[in-house]
Design a protein around this motif. Structure first.
Motif, PDB file in Angstrom:
ATOM      1  N   UNK A 210       0.833  -1.211   0.000  1.00 56.97           N
ATOM      2  CA  UNK A 210       0.000   0.000   0.000  1.00 56.97           C
ATOM      3  C   UNK A 210       0.868   1.262   0.000  1.00 56.97           C
ATOM      4  N   UNK A 211       2.019   1.176  -0.671  1.00 55.18           N
ATOM      5  CA  UNK A 211       2.874   2.350  -0.835  1.00 55.18           C
ATOM      6  C   UNK A 211       2.501   3.123  -2.095  1.00 55.18           C
ATOM      7  N   UNK A 212       1.958   2.420  -3.090  1.00 56.93           N
ATOM      8  CA  UNK A 212       1.543   3.069  -4.335  1.00 56.93           C
ATOM      9  C   UNK A 212       0.189   2.514  -4.763  1.00 56.93           C
ATOM     10  N   UNK A 213      -0.462   3.264  -5.662  1.00 56.53           N
ATOM     11  CA  UNK A 213      -1.752   2.843  -6.204  1.00 56.53           C
ATOM     12  C   UNK A 213      -1.707   2.935  -7.730  1.00 56.53           C
ATOM     13  N   UNK A 214      -1.595   1.811  -8.426  1.00 56.32           N
ATOM     14  CA  UNK A 214      -1.619   1.831  -9.886  1.00 56.32           C
ATOM     15  C   UNK A 214      -2.964   2.344 -10.404  1.00 56.32           C
ATOM     16  N   UNK A 215      -2.942   3.124 -11.477  1.00 60.44           N
ATOM     17  CA  UNK A 215      -4.152   3.710 -12.045  1.00 60.44           C
ATOM     18  C   UNK A 215      -4.318   3.237 -13.487  1.00 60.44           C
ATOM     19  N   UNK A 216      -5.460   2.607 -13.763  1.00 59.94           N
ATOM     20  CA  UNK A 216      -5.806   2.149 -15.107  1.00 59.94           C
ATOM     21  C   UNK A 216      -6.942   3.026 -15.645  1.00 59.94           C
ATOM     22  N   UNK A 217      -6.990   3.180 -16.945  1.00 59.53           N
ATOM     23  CA  UNK A 217      -8.070   3.913 -17.605  1.00 59.53           C
ATOM     24  C   UNK A 217      -8.793   2.967 -18.556  1.00 59.53           C
ATOM     25  N   UNK A 218     -10.090   3.179 -18.727  1.00 53.38           N
ATOM     26  CA  UNK A 218     -10.820   2.334 -19.654  1.00 53.38           C
ATOM     27  C   UNK A 218     -12.309   2.576 -19.607  1.00 53.38           C
ATOM     28  N   UNK A 219     -13.057   1.634 -20.108  1.00 61.84           N
ATOM     29  CA  UNK A 219     -14.513   1.744 -20.175  1.00 61.84           C
ATOM     30  C   UNK A 219     -15.145   0.389 -19.924  1.00 61.84           C
TER      31      UNK A 219
END
Length: 658
Positions: A210-219
Motif C-alpha cells: 500500500x505504498x503506491x496505487x496503480x491507475x488504469x483507464x478504460x470503459x
C-alpha cells in the motif's frame, strides 16, 4: 491456484456494477453483459436494485484469472448504504476503486480511499467512462493525486479519449513514485537504465504494501482497459492468506434469508477448515468495561460463554455461482446454513481482534407510520429482519405510543426501507420527518442509593450508583467501589447490564454516553427457605430485584448530575464556482453551517466547515440553485456538539428498548 477476495468500490454512478459485469464477461462467467439501466446485472439481484439502478446490498460472485480464483464483492456506492461497505472491508485482500473519467473524484470516492489507506488494503484505481463525451485524462489523474493519494502510478495513457473508440495504451510512464521507496530502482533511474523486471518487481511489492496505487483507464461499456485491469488484479494484489491447520476463525459480513425464511450467513474464513455438521461457537463475548471486576474463574467463563450452532450446509463461490461443498478452507468466502442466531459482525470459532467502526454511525432517525389496519406485531417482525441484514438500522420500540423508530444515514435509505417493506413483506408504511439522533452527556457528578427494606424501596436489593463525566468518545464504563464477594456475582451482573440498558434513554430521552457509572453500595437478602419447603421468593433477593431497582437509582443519580443534549455535526466541503461565494456563504450561515476555511483556485472555490446534521439535507437540496448546478458537496459525521440555542429537543421516552 490461489485465492483473492476483491472488493469493487466507488461513488454512486461511477460504473462499479457495470465494471463487475465486464469482468465476469471477460472471464467467461457470463455470455452476455447485463445492463444496470435494464436491471439485468448479475450482482444487483433485488427487484428494488434493478428498478432504481443502484446497488443496495453487497453481492459475491467468483471468476478465475489465470491461476487466481477471485471472489469479487460488489458494494453499494450511495453514502446512505456505507454500513454495507464497512462490513465488507474487513474481509478483503484487495480492492478496485472506480472513478469516473467525466465526473472525476467525487465525495464518496475520497471517503472510501481514506478508509482503504487507513486499513492498508492494497488498491488499484480504475478510471471508467473514457468513452464518454467530457472524459478527461490529465485532469482526473491530477485530481486523484491531489484529492486521493499522491502515490499514483499511471499504468498507461488513453487514445481517442471521449469517443466510442477510446482505448487504453498500456505502459508505466513514471518511475518517480516507485523510486522513492526502492533504492535499487532509484540507482537504476540515475544511471538511465531501468530493467523491466526491476520495475515490475517494485510495482508488485509496493502495491501490496500500500505504498503506491496503480491507475488504469478504460470503459466498462466497451471493455477498453479491462484486460489490463484484470492482469493487474492477478499480478499486483496479494493472495488470501490463512492457515488451514489452525483453529476455525471466520467473520460474518452479511446475513440473508432463504426462500423458507432460514438465515444464511456469508463468512470469510481466516483460519482452519469448517465442515458441515461441525458445531461452532459464534458471537463476541462482551468485554467488562472499566477496571472494575476481576471475576472468579467459573464466573468469568460463564460470562464469556458464546452461542453455538451446527453448520447444516455450506456453499462456496465458483465460476459465477455458488456450489454446495462439504467443507470450506481458510481464505475462502462461504454461505453457511444452520446458525439461526447468527448476526452480522459475529466471529465464528476463535474471535479475531475486534475493529473499530470504519465509518460513523447513523446520525438521523425517523418514526415508521403504518397504514391503518396494519398488524403491529408482523410489522415489527419485518423490521427486525431488516435490522438483522443491516444492524445499524437500530430499532427503538415505544410500547406506550405503539411506535417504532429506525436510525438512518439519509433520505434514500428511508425510501429503500419503505419500498422493501412494501415489496417483500406487503406492508404499506410512511415516515415522519427525519430528525437528528442526539446524545446526552453528564453535566456533572450525581449519586443516589436505594437501601434494602428501607423507606419505600419495593425491591429486596441495595444499590448505590455514582455517575461521573468521562472523556469525549470514551463511551460508558461500569466500575465497582464495593467488594466483589459482598453478594453473588449474578446480582452485580444484573446491575451492570441494567445500567447499560437504562442509559439508552436519559433525562431528555436520548442515549447517555461518555460517562463512568460506579456502584457504591450493594446489599441483598440471602436465600430463605424452611425445612421440607421450597424457596421463599418473597423473603429472598433475586436478579429481578436488582434489575428493578437499578433504573430508579440511575435516574436519581442522572438528575443530580444533570445532562446536556448534543446534536450530531458533520464536516463538509463545498466546491463551487468562485463567483457564487457571495450567494453561498450567507446561505451556509442561515443553515447554521460554520465555514472555517475558504480557498480559491482559479475559477473554483472550496469551503470547508461544520454543519448540524439536521440541516445537511436542506444544504444538499439548495446547493444546485446556489451554485448554478455546479456545486459539489462532501460531508461526513464529525462530532456531537452541545445544543446552546433554541429549545432542547426531547425524545419521547419508551418503556422498552428494542
Amino acid at each position: 491456484m490461489h485465492l483473492l477476495n476483491l472488493g469493487i468500490l466507488a461513488h454512486v454512478d461511477a460504473g462499479k456494477t457495470s465494471l463487475t459485469e465486464r469482468l465476469l464477461h471477460s472471464a467467461g462467467v457470463i455470455d452476455e453483459i447485463g445492463s444496470v439501466d435494464a436491471g439485468s446485472t448479475r450482482t444487483d439481484t433485488l427487484a428494488l436494485e434493478r428498478r432504481r439502478g443502484i446497488t443496495i446490498k453487497s453481492a459475491v460472485v467468483s471468476f478465475t484469472v489465470d491461476d487466481v480464483t477471485v471472489n469479487l464483492i460488489d458494494t453499494p456506492g450511495h453514502p446512505d448504504f456505507i454500513a454495507e461497505v464497512e462490513r465488507v472491508l474487513g474481509v478483503l485482500d484487495g480492492a478496485v476503486l472506480v472513478v469516473s473519467a467525466v465526473e472525476g473524484v467525487q465525495a464518496q470516492t475520497r471517503v472510501l480511499m481514506r478508509t482503504l489507506k487507513r486499513l492498508r488494503i492494497p488498491t488499484l484505481v480504475f478510471v471508467n467512462k473514457t468513452d464518454r463525451r467530457g472524459a478527461r485524462y490529465d485532469g482526473v489523474l491530477r485530481a486523484i493525486a491531489e484529492r486521493l493519494t499522491p502515490a499514483v502510478v499511471p499504468m498507461g495513457t488513453v487514445g481517442a479519449l471521449g469517443t466510442r473508440q477510446a482505448r487504453f495504451l498500456p505502459g508505466v510512464g513514471s518511475y518517480d513514485v516507485l523510486a522513492d521507496h526502492d533504492d535499487d530502482l532509484l540507482a537504476a533511474c540515475v544511471e538511465g537504465r531501468v530493467p523491466e523486471e526491476l520495475l515490475h518487481a517494485a510495482l508488485v511489492a509496493q502495491t501490496r504494501q500500500v505504498l503506491v496505487h496503480p491507475v488504469y483507464f478504460g470503459s466498462a461499456a466497451t471493455g477498453a482497459g479491462v484486460p489490463e485491469l484484470v492482469a493487474g488484479i492477478g499480478e499486483l494484489l496479494p493472495a488470501a492468506d490463512g492457515d488451514p491447520e489452525g483453529p476455525v476463525s471466520a467473520t460474518v459480513f452479511k446475513v440473508d434469508r432463504g426462500p423458507a425464511g432460514e438465515k444464511i450467513a456469508y463468512a470469510r474464513l481466516f483460519s482452519g477448515i469448517l465442515r458441515t455438521r461441525d458445531r461452532v461457537p459464534f458471537g463476541e463475548p462482551r468485554a467488562v468495561q472499566g477496571a472494575a471486576v476481576q471475576r472468579p474463574t467459573q464466573q468469568r467463563r460463564a460470562h464469556t460463554a458464546r452461542a453455538e450452532g451446527r453448520v447444516t450446509a455450506i456453499s462456496v463461490f465458483d465460476s459465477g455461482t455458488d456450489v454446495r461443498q462439504d467443507a470450506v478452507p481458510a481464505g475462502r468466502i462461504a454461505k453457511l446454513w444452520g446458525l439461526s442466531g447468527i448476526r452480522i459482525g459475529d466471529a465464528l470459532g476463535e474471535p479475531r481482534t475486534a475493529h473499530d467502526h470504519f465509518f460513523a454511525p447513523p446520525s438521523l432517525e425517523t418514526v415508521v407510520v403504518p397504514a391503518p389496519g396494519t398488524d403491529s406485531r408482523s410489522l415489527h417482525l419485518a423490521l427486525t429482519q431488516l435490522a438483522e441484514q443491516d444492524p445499524l438500522i437500530a430499532l427503538r420500540q415505544d410500547e406506550v405510543r405503539q411506535e417504532t423508530s429506525v436510525s438512518l444515514y439519509g433520505e434514500v435509505q428511508k425510501e429503500v426501507i419503505q419500498a422493501t417493506l412494501a415489496e417483500e413483506f406487503g406492508f404499506d408504511v410512511s415516515f415522519r420527518e427525519t430528525t437528528p439522533l442526539c446524545i446526552e452527556r453528564p453535566a456533572g457528578t450525581g449519586a443516589a442509593v436505594e437501601l434494602n427494606k428501607k423507606d419505600a424501596n419495593p425491591f429486596l436489593a441495595t444499590v448505590g450508583l455514582r455517575v461521573d463525566p468521562a472523556p469525549v468518545g470514551s463511551g460508558v464504563s461500569f466500575r465497582l467501589e464495593v467488594e466483589l464477594g459482598a453478594m453473588p456475582y449474578a446480582f452485580f451482573k444484573a446491575v451492570e447490564d441494567t445500567v447499560h440498558e437504562s442509559l439508552g434513554q436519559g433525562l431528555y430521552g436520548w442515549q447517555v454516553t461518555d460517562c463512568t457509572v460506579t456502584m457504591t453500595h450493594c446489599g441483598y437478602s440471602p436465600r430463605q427457605s424452611h425445612a421440607h419447603q421450597g424457596f421463599n421468593k418473597s423473603m429472598s433477593s433475586t436478579g429481578a430485584d436488582f434489575r428493578g431497582v437499578t433504573p430508579l437509582v440511575l435516574v436519581q443519580a442522572l438528575r443530580r448530575a444533570g445532562t446536556l443534549v448534543h446534536e450530531p455535526v458533520h464536516r463538509f466541503r463545498v466546491e463551487a464556482p468562485a463567483d457564487t461565494l457571495g450567494t453561498l456563504l450567507p446561505a451556509l450561515a442561515a443553515l447554521r453551517a460554520v465555514p472555517e476555511t475558504t480557498e480559491t483556485r482559479g475559477e473554483r472555490a472550496g469551503v470547508e466547515g461544520a454543519v448540524p446534521a439536521a440541516r445537511l439535507h436542506e444544504l444538499e437540496q439548495r446547493l444546485p440553485s446556489l451554485t448554478r448546478g455546479e456545486g459539489e458537496l462532501e460531508s461526513a459525521f464529525d462530532h456531537y456538539a452541545r445544543i446552546t440555542h433554541g429549545i432542547v429537543p426531547i425524545r419521547p421516552a419508551t418503556t422498552r428498548k428494542s
